[in-house]
Design an enzyme around this catalytic site. Structure first.
Site, short mmCIF file in Angstrom:
data_model
loop_
_atom_site.label_atom_id
_atom_site.label_comp_id
_atom_site.label_asym_id
_atom_site.label_seq_id
_atom_site.Cartn_x
_atom_site.Cartn_y
_atom_site.Cartn_z
N GLU A 103 0.84 -1.20 0.00
CA GLU A 103 0.00 0.00 0.00
C GLU A 103 0.87 1.25 0.00
O GLU A 103 1.99 1.22 0.53
CB GLU A 103 -0.88 0.03 1.25
CG GLU A 103 -2.20 -0.68 1.11
CD GLU A 103 -3.26 0.16 0.40
OE1 GLU A 103 -2.91 1.12 -0.32
OE2 GLU A 103 -4.43 -0.17 0.54
N ASP A 104 0.36 2.33 -0.55
CA ASP A 104 1.05 3.61 -0.46
C ASP A 104 0.83 4.21 0.92
O ASP A 104 1.76 4.71 1.55
CB ASP A 104 0.61 4.57 -1.56
CG ASP A 104 -0.90 4.77 -1.63
OD1 ASP A 104 -1.66 4.08 -0.92
OD2 ASP A 104 -1.34 5.64 -2.42
N ASP A 107 -4.67 4.75 6.13
CA ASP A 107 -5.28 5.88 6.79
C ASP A 107 -6.33 5.37 7.78
O ASP A 107 -6.01 5.05 8.91
CB ASP A 107 -5.90 6.78 5.71
CG ASP A 107 -6.28 8.16 6.17
OD1 ASP A 107 -6.42 8.38 7.38
OD2 ASP A 107 -6.46 9.04 5.31
N PHE A 156 -3.27 15.63 4.70
CA PHE A 156 -3.26 15.18 3.31
C PHE A 156 -1.87 15.35 2.72
O PHE A 156 -1.22 16.38 2.91
CB PHE A 156 -4.29 15.96 2.49
CG PHE A 156 -4.51 15.37 1.14
CD1 PHE A 156 -5.25 14.21 0.98
CD2 PHE A 156 -3.94 15.94 0.01
CE1 PHE A 156 -5.44 13.64 -0.27
CE2 PHE A 156 -4.13 15.38 -1.24
CZ PHE A 156 -4.88 14.23 -1.38
N ARG A 169 1.29 12.32 -9.04
CA ARG A 169 1.84 11.03 -8.59
C ARG A 169 3.34 10.93 -8.86
O ARG A 169 4.06 10.25 -8.15
CB ARG A 169 1.15 9.86 -9.28
CG ARG A 169 -0.28 9.66 -8.86
CD ARG A 169 -0.83 8.35 -9.45
NE ARG A 169 -2.27 8.25 -9.31
CZ ARG A 169 -2.89 7.83 -8.22
NH1 ARG A 169 -2.19 7.49 -7.16
NH2 ARG A 169 -4.20 7.76 -8.18
#
Length: 181
Positions: A103-104, A107, A156, A169
């Site tokens: 996963e990046d 959260d 964020f 990205r």
């Protein structure tokens, strides 16, 4: 690294490329140490994790490691929608395989929990998660990832695969939303 403005929002530098590279190497070493087979299957969650997954599989130094891709969507703009939509699913058997979800960012944990449940139904040998970024304060469901590059605040961020409405990205560093936005 200087501040950047995207869609009227200003982001400041947060994590440099050198810092990212060092954590990718550390996470890869931990995964290699813990793997019980020479051919784990890395399951890259698109779109955000593709850069981390590419760097991670190269750093693993496990020539028989494999990679495949799955896609979920749970964000619009700068916030989670609270629902997870599967866009591209797994198309191979994972029974008996050692799975590393890549996963990046983790959260709320909603996507991670859903993905782990879906994978466990297919009887893999094990399922662990590697994430570049983890927001411990935001975790609402599931368990923390087994492998974490950075723990970050619940703000964020963009860059190194993470987007703002599919843009930015390709930034090689990670930027965080400035307080005055």
């Amino acid at each position: 690294m200087a501040d950047i403005t995207i869609n009227g929002l200003t982001f400041e530098p947060h994590i440099t490329r050198d810092e990212i590279d060092a954590q990718v190497q550390r996470v890869a070493s931990e995964i290699a140490r813990d793997c019980t087979t020479p051919n784990p299957l890395l399951l890259c969650v698109l779109n955000g994790a593709f850069i981390f997954a590419a760097d991670l599989i190269r750093a693993l130094n496990m020539p028989r490691a494999e990679i495949t891709f799955i896609r979920f969507k749970s964000y619009e703009g700068t916030s989670s929608t609270g629902t997870v939509k599967e866009i591209m699913g797994l198309n191979q058997s994972i029974e008996g395989r050692e799975i590393i979800i890549v996963e990046d960012i983790v959260d709320t944990g909603i996507t991670s929990l859903q993905l782990r449940k879906m994978l466990l139904e297919q009887k893999p040998a094990s399922v662990k998660m590697a994430t570049l970024l983890f927001k411990p304060e935001s975790l609402k469901q599931g368990t923390p990832p087994e492998y974490v590059g950075f723990s970050i605040p619940s703000k964020f961020i963009i860059g190194y695969g993470l987007d703002l409405d599919e843009a930015v990205r390709g930034l090689p560093e990670i930027y965080i939303l400035k307080e005055n936005n």
